[in-house]
Design a protein around this motif. Structure first.
Motif, PDB file in Angstrom:
ATOM      1  N   PHE A  62      -0.987   7.102   8.452  1.00  0.00           N
ATOM      2  CA  PHE A  62      -1.427   7.888   8.606  1.00  0.00           C
ATOM      3  C   PHE A  62      -1.429   9.119  10.022  1.00  0.00           C
ATOM      4  O   PHE A  62      -2.328  10.142   9.529  1.00  0.00           O
ATOM      5  CB  PHE A  62      -2.523   7.961   7.272  1.00  0.00           C
ATOM      6  N   THR A  63      -0.704   9.100  10.262  1.00  0.00           N
ATOM      7  CA  THR A  63      -0.219   9.459  11.502  1.00  0.00           C
ATOM      8  C   THR A  63       0.918  10.274  11.572  1.00  0.00           C
ATOM      9  O   THR A  63       1.915  10.547  12.320  1.00  0.00           O
ATOM     10  CB  THR A  63       0.059   8.788  12.211  1.00  0.00           C
ATOM     11  N   GLY A  64       1.503  10.720  10.146  1.00  0.00           N
ATOM     12  CA  GLY A  64       2.473  11.808   9.919  1.00  0.00           C
ATOM     13  C   GLY A  64       3.940  11.820  10.693  1.00  0.00           C
ATOM     14  O   GLY A  64       3.744  10.644  10.987  1.00  0.00           O
ATOM     15  N   ALA A  65       4.739  12.289  10.415  1.00  0.00           N
ATOM     16  CA  ALA A  65       5.919  11.743  11.495  1.00  0.00           C
ATOM     17  C   ALA A  65       5.645  11.678  12.691  1.00  0.00           C
ATOM     18  O   ALA A  65       6.321  10.999  12.635  1.00  0.00           O
ATOM     19  CB  ALA A  65       6.511  13.851  11.327  1.00  0.00           C
ATOM     20  N   ARG A  66       4.661  11.980  13.473  1.00  0.00           N
ATOM     21  CA  ARG A  66       4.263  11.762  15.259  1.00  0.00           C
ATOM     22  C   ARG A  66       4.131  10.163  14.515  1.00  0.00           C
ATOM     23  O   ARG A  66       4.510   9.644  15.461  1.00  0.00           O
ATOM     24  CB  ARG A  66       3.045  12.190  15.573  1.00  0.00           C
ATOM     25  N   SER A  82       0.621  -1.022   0.104  1.00  0.00           N
ATOM     26  CA  SER A  82       0.181  -0.231  -0.315  1.00  0.00           C
ATOM     27  C   SER A  82       0.376   1.135  -0.327  1.00  0.00           C
ATOM     28  O   SER A  82       1.733   1.432   0.503  1.00  0.00           O
ATOM     29  CB  SER A  82      -0.694  -0.158   1.453  1.00  0.00           C
ATOM     30  N   THR A  83       0.352   2.027  -1.674  1.00  0.00           N
ATOM     31  CA  THR A  83       1.164   3.817  -0.254  1.00  0.00           C
ATOM     32  C   THR A  83       1.422   4.658   0.339  1.00  0.00           C
ATOM     33  O   THR A  83       1.898   5.576   0.720  1.00  0.00           O
ATOM     34  CB  THR A  83       0.994   4.171  -1.712  1.00  0.00           C
ATOM     35  N   THR A  84       0.489   3.956   1.472  1.00  0.00           N
ATOM     36  CA  THR A  84      -0.420   4.501   2.300  1.00  0.00           C
ATOM     37  C   THR A  84       0.520   4.142   3.850  1.00  0.00           C
ATOM     38  O   THR A  84      -0.944   3.998   4.431  1.00  0.00           O
ATOM     39  CB  THR A  84      -1.711   5.577   2.271  1.00  0.00           C
ATOM     40  N   ILE A 139      -7.963   4.069  12.203  1.00  0.00           N
ATOM     41  CA  ILE A 139      -6.168   4.529  10.865  1.00  0.00           C
ATOM     42  C   ILE A 139      -6.448   5.923  10.729  1.00  0.00           C
ATOM     43  O   ILE A 139      -8.077   6.310  11.156  1.00  0.00           O
ATOM     44  CB  ILE A 139      -6.506   4.136   9.189  1.00  0.00           C
ATOM     45  N   GLY A 140      -5.738   6.651  10.796  1.00  0.00           N
ATOM     46  CA  GLY A 140      -5.495   8.166  11.402  1.00  0.00           C
ATOM     47  C   GLY A 140      -5.925   8.941  12.811  1.00  0.00           C
ATOM     48  O   GLY A 140      -5.554  10.190  13.218  1.00  0.00           O
ATOM     49  N   GLU A 141      -5.383   8.011  13.697  1.00  0.00           N
ATOM     50  CA  GLU A 141      -6.213   8.299  15.096  1.00  0.00           C
ATOM     51  C   GLU A 141      -4.799   8.200  15.456  1.00  0.00           C
ATOM     52  O   GLU A 141      -3.612   7.481  15.764  1.00  0.00           O
ATOM     53  CB  GLU A 141      -6.952   7.718  16.225  1.00  0.00           C
ATOM     54  N   PRO A 142      -4.112   9.663  16.561  1.00  0.00           N
ATOM     55  CA  PRO A 142      -2.843   8.850  17.039  1.00  0.00           C
ATOM     56  C   PRO A 142      -2.359   8.330  18.478  1.00  0.00           C
ATOM     57  O   PRO A 142      -3.637   8.188  18.891  1.00  0.00           O
ATOM     58  CB  PRO A 142      -2.759  11.036  18.009  1.00  0.00           C
ATOM     59  N   THR A 149      -3.602  -0.739   4.966  1.00  0.00           N
ATOM     60  CA  THR A 149      -2.293  -0.347   5.348  1.00  0.00           C
ATOM     61  C   THR A 149      -1.208  -0.986   6.065  1.00  0.00           C
ATOM     62  O   THR A 149       0.161  -0.238   6.591  1.00  0.00           O
ATOM     63  CB  THR A 149      -2.603   1.345   6.026  1.00  0.00           C
TER      64      THR A 149
END
Lengths: 417, 417
Positions: free
Chosen positions: A96-100, A60-62, A131-134, A241
């Motif tokens: 999908f939690t970015g640099a964090r 997956s690219t994400t 997905i998407g929560e810290p 993901t």
């Protein structure tokens, strides 16, 4: 265990199997309260010094931060002279939690490295859930010392439970291979129920063996089995993901080292390993969200291997095929439509469709002795086999899927709540 | 009308629109008892001599006998100096019916040709319903003389009802273009509810205009609109064996002939035609099996048009995205997963996800001002818009889909019974 209120899949095995202890691998599970209450949600696995490692991950690219981190660490080579560890949490995917996301991975793997006295570069991690929560990584870090103290060779069944999300039963499989000078043991656990279409990778799977085998050979043994096992299942066509598989070989078996895979003990080891992988992959399908039927889709006679895969997956992912199976309706016309949309070369007049041993359609037409009553009776079975021969070439592919039921909607219309 | 017991879609328009009469096109509908009882299931459409025709059909490799027959007839050129006819039945798709399928087509189109006094090569046919069962074409042939006597310019609304299968409401759309010397009218009807993923073609759609336009230009006007209309919708990712669109231009408008499409009245005609096509395509989604939400998925910033299409369709076909929408859950993490599995180029840190006007995710992370309460409130809307910007290039694609609900399972677990 699993999501509160979900009944155990009717396709579940009667009980969790007795898995052999793999010398050099210890487990500890605990409750960090990441999302679920009243159950374990973190597992720590320690692999003894001198082990070799191999892995496979989602393309997956994400993909999640932990997947990227694992890939980077394994790229350095699969040798673990100082040992290795795997830390897994359920309830949050850290995707999908970015640099964090990477910061959370570093916090958790760093704490494990400190507790176990090994380099952080040998600590792998997986996270599965929303997905998407810290990721509340402090809650995981807070219990790592406790987990480290509780590590035990017999803890694999508890680990299989701690990594569950919407799974309704824990999944394990094993094999024993006769080596030269002693037995080689293989044991594995997996989680997975929804967002299952691993194509090119896996879900969360941890495999252990006491074989003595160099890392590149171990990776080869693993990789050669992916297409026919984890890449051959689909629950809902949605690729995760977070899919990850890690295989560790401790070298603690008294058997002689495996130095080649193309014959003798090496070939036996590969066959046994792939058998364990297939068992775990099929268990994931048997715990497919809402599943009431286990379906093998076997395609033969395709113009190419790629075409066989396209047709098999078009059938296995077709909502109309899967709802017909849920309704125990022998609606083979939907198989015809799925073949037609697959993008593979097909010739109506060479197509043969079988349910079990019954020929339903051939020569571009319903079979002359088609028996609707017998076909409907076959659909009452819990395990079904749909075979399609395209009559064009040598391409063949077998995949496994489940039906699409109200249960899938129930589970996924409010997974986060 | 439609399948007994199915409630009208909550996304249905308040009523069937008033469609303009197209001079030179007559309709008659009747009940042949092919499968459904107590409703019409056959429509005959006559187009006056001198018309031009264009068409688009499914590219399924298992397409129905009537589709193959239509394609062969249209390949001879779209001129109809002696007039043309279209005969449509619901309740049986005449697909995967071998050589008997073509014999049924010949029987029905031959009877129409005899009744209307035109060559059989100008009689087109469509069949929609169950796949793989022999078409009882005698029942259709038996009512053709009655239908021929009842042909009437005002019968289009009845025709829209007769072609329904699991549809819960009839679908029509129209437009009027100001030509040179008079108005040009366009009217169309469509059926479609499940097995909707037309990619490269359409479902059953019949479009009529009184424009005067040569067949090649008419085909060009039609073909240029397919990608953004019928190829931009999906209900369940399952492409039909029977998708067919036929467009007839009668030349009865007082307006001057259309001789070019790239400006003036020609461009206006193309825009109006594509508008009617888009309206009908969206109505099919609004009658998607079990649908309770109408969803626009708009992808921008893709590295290519092909990538934009992949991402849009991956989102629109994801069972996990569609069940979350059914549950009114703002689960944008599943959008991230769908982007990741799409096969398109993507960069987590350039991805932006919007629901309506709200930015939910950007820069590889949940948006700083993400408001779960507002996002959840947005999901209560009946019409939703999901926008994804990939931040990579100029590729853009908008598609339309619906949610995946218990209603879809109810309808499809026993469609044949």
């Amino acid at each position: 265990m699993g999501k509160a209120g979900l009944a155990v899949s009717p396709l579940a095995p009667a009980r969790f199997p007795d898995l052999p202890v793999i010398d050099g691998v210890d487990f500890a599970s605990g409750a960090a309260g990441i999302k679920y209450q009243g159950r374990t949600d973190v597992t720590l696995i320690r692999v003894a010094p001198g082990a070799t490692l191999a892995g496979a991950f989602t393309r997956s690219t994400t993909r999640a931060a932990c997947v990227l981190d694992n890939q980077a660490k394994l790229a350095a080579g699969g040798d673990a002279p100082d040992g290795a560890a795997i830390i897994v949490n359920s309830g949050n995917a850290n995707a999908f939690t970015g640099a964090r996301g990477q910061a959370s991975v570093d916090a958790v793997t760093g704490a494990v490295a400190a507790a176990l006295g090994m380099p952080a570069g040998q600590v792998f991690s997986s996270s599965t859930g929303v997905i998407g929560e810290p990721l509340p990584h402090d809650r995981i870090v807070a219990i790592i010392d406790d987990l480290a103290r509780g590590l035990d060779g017999g803890g694999i069944a508890d680990a299989a439970r701690a990594i569950m999300t919407t799974d309704t039963f824990p999944k394990g499989a094993s094999a024993v291979v006769e080596g030269e000078g002693g037995q080689i043991r293989i044991a594995g656990i997996a989680k997975g129920s929804g967002m299952i279409a691993p194509d090119m990778a896996t879900m969360l799977v941890y495999l252990f063996t006491d074989a003595t085998i160099a890392a590149p050979l171990l990776q080869q043994a693993l990789s050669s089995g992916l297409d026919a096992t984890f890449n051959a299942i689909t629950v809902d066509s949605d690729t995760s993901t977070s899919d990850a598989l890690i295989l560790a070989a401790t070298g603690r078996s008294p058997a002689a080292p495996i130095t080649a895979l193309d014959g003798g003990v090496g070939a036996g080891f590969v066959a046994a390993l792939h058998g364990v992988m297939r068992d775990l992959a099929q268990l994931v399908v048997r715990d497919g969200e809402g599943a009431t039927k286990f379906v093998e889709v076997a395609v033969t006679g395709a113009a190419s291997q790629g075409d066989a895969h396209k047709v098999a997956m078009a059938i296995a992912n077709s909502p109309l095929v899967k709802t017909a199976i849920a309704g125990e309706d022998a609606n083979w016309g939907r198989i015809v439509a799925a073949v037609g949309k697959s993008g593979a070369e097909a010739d109506r007049d060479r197509l043969t469709i079988r349910f079990g041993d019954m020929v339903l359609a051939e020569n571009g037409w319903r079979a002359p002795d088609y028996d609707e009553v017998a076909a409907s009776a076959y659909m009452k079975n819990r395990d079904l086999r749909i075979a399609v021969d395209l009559g064009l070439g040598q391409g063949a592919r077998t995949v496994w899927t489940c039906d699409l039921t109200h249960g899938y909607i129930d589970i996924n219309a409010d997974y986060r709540s």
